[in-house]
Design a protein around this motif. Structure first.
Motif, PDB file in Angstrom:
ATOM      1  N   ALA A   1      41.458  44.925  38.890  1.00 39.75           N
ATOM      2  CA  ALA A   1      42.137  43.860  38.149  1.00 39.75           C
ATOM      3  C   ALA A   1      41.704  42.495  38.656  1.00 39.75           C
ATOM      4  O   ALA A   1      41.486  41.567  37.872  1.00 39.75           O
ATOM      5  CB  ALA A   1      43.648  44.021  38.274  1.00 39.75           C
TER       6      ALA A   1
ATOM      7  N   ALA B   1      45.590  38.597  36.340  1.00 40.31           N
ATOM      8  CA  ALA B   1      45.622  40.036  36.104  1.00 40.31           C
ATOM      9  C   ALA B   1      45.989  40.794  37.373  1.00 40.31           C
ATOM     10  O   ALA B   1      46.723  41.786  37.333  1.00 40.31           O
ATOM     11  CB  ALA B   1      44.265  40.511  35.586  1.00 40.31           C
TER      12      ALA B   1
ATOM     13  N   VAL C   1      49.206  43.314  37.569  1.00 44.43           N
ATOM     14  CA  VAL C   1      49.076  44.704  37.999  1.00 44.43           C
ATOM     15  C   VAL C   1      49.933  44.952  39.238  1.00 44.43           C
ATOM     16  O   VAL C   1      50.587  45.988  39.360  1.00 44.43           O
ATOM     17  CB  VAL C   1      47.596  45.066  38.259  1.00 44.43           C
TER      18      VAL C   1
ATOM     19  N   ALA D   1      43.007  50.005  41.822  1.00 45.21           N
ATOM     20  CA  ALA D   1      43.475  49.377  40.582  1.00 45.21           C
ATOM     21  C   ALA D   1      43.634  47.870  40.766  1.00 45.21           C
ATOM     22  O   ALA D   1      43.241  47.085  39.901  1.00 45.21           O
ATOM     23  CB  ALA D   1      44.791  50.009  40.138  1.00 45.21           C
ATOM     24  N   LEU D   2      44.203  47.456  41.896  1.00 43.18           N
ATOM     25  CA  LEU D   2      44.368  46.029  42.150  1.00 43.18           C
ATOM     26  C   LEU D   2      43.019  45.339  42.331  1.00 43.18           C
ATOM     27  O   LEU D   2      42.819  44.208  41.876  1.00 43.18           O
ATOM     28  CB  LEU D   2      45.243  45.804  43.381  1.00 43.18           C
TER      29      LEU D   2
ATOM     30  N   LEU E   1      53.712  45.066  38.046  1.00 46.23           N
ATOM     31  CA  LEU E   1      53.990  46.284  37.275  1.00 46.23           C
ATOM     32  C   LEU E   1      53.887  47.533  38.152  1.00 46.23           C
ATOM     33  O   LEU E   1      54.657  48.476  37.974  1.00 46.23           O
ATOM     34  CB  LEU E   1      53.044  46.390  36.077  1.00 46.23           C
ATOM     35  N   GLY E   2      52.970  47.533  39.090  1.00 46.83           N
ATOM     36  CA  GLY E   2      52.876  48.654  40.021  1.00 46.83           C
ATOM     37  C   GLY E   2      54.108  48.770  40.894  1.00 46.83           C
ATOM     38  O   GLY E   2      54.610  49.873  41.145  1.00 46.83           O
TER      39      GLY E   2
ATOM     40  N   THR F   1      46.112  52.734  44.242  1.00 51.74           N
ATOM     41  CA  THR F   1      46.723  51.441  43.987  1.00 51.74           C
ATOM     42  C   THR F   1      45.787  50.304  44.391  1.00 51.74           C
ATOM     43  O   THR F   1      45.628  49.327  43.661  1.00 51.74           O
ATOM     44  CB  THR F   1      48.056  51.316  44.746  1.00 51.74           C
TER      45      THR F   1
END
Length: 58
Positions: free
Chosen positions: A17, A25, A29, A13-14, A32-33, A10
């Protein structure tokens, strides 16, 4: 997959983004996560929403 691995993915991904898409973005993210986490916990039966609907009284 344990919580440490999930947290690491996580965070990656953050970070991606934020680095490539900017702050907007990053926020998308993140939201939505969080929604995906809540949906997954609900489907696994680890999230009890009865106190929000008032069905726990009785």
């Amino acid at each position: 997959m344990n919580s440490t691995q999930l947290g690491l993915l996580t965070g990656l991904a953050l970070g991606l983004a934020a680095a490539f898409g900017g702050f907007g973005a990053f926020l998308l993210v993140l939201v939505l996560g969080a929604l995906g986490l809540l949906a997954g916990r609900f489907l696994d039966g680890k999230l009890d929403l009865s106190h929000l609907t008032g069905r726990d009284r009785g």
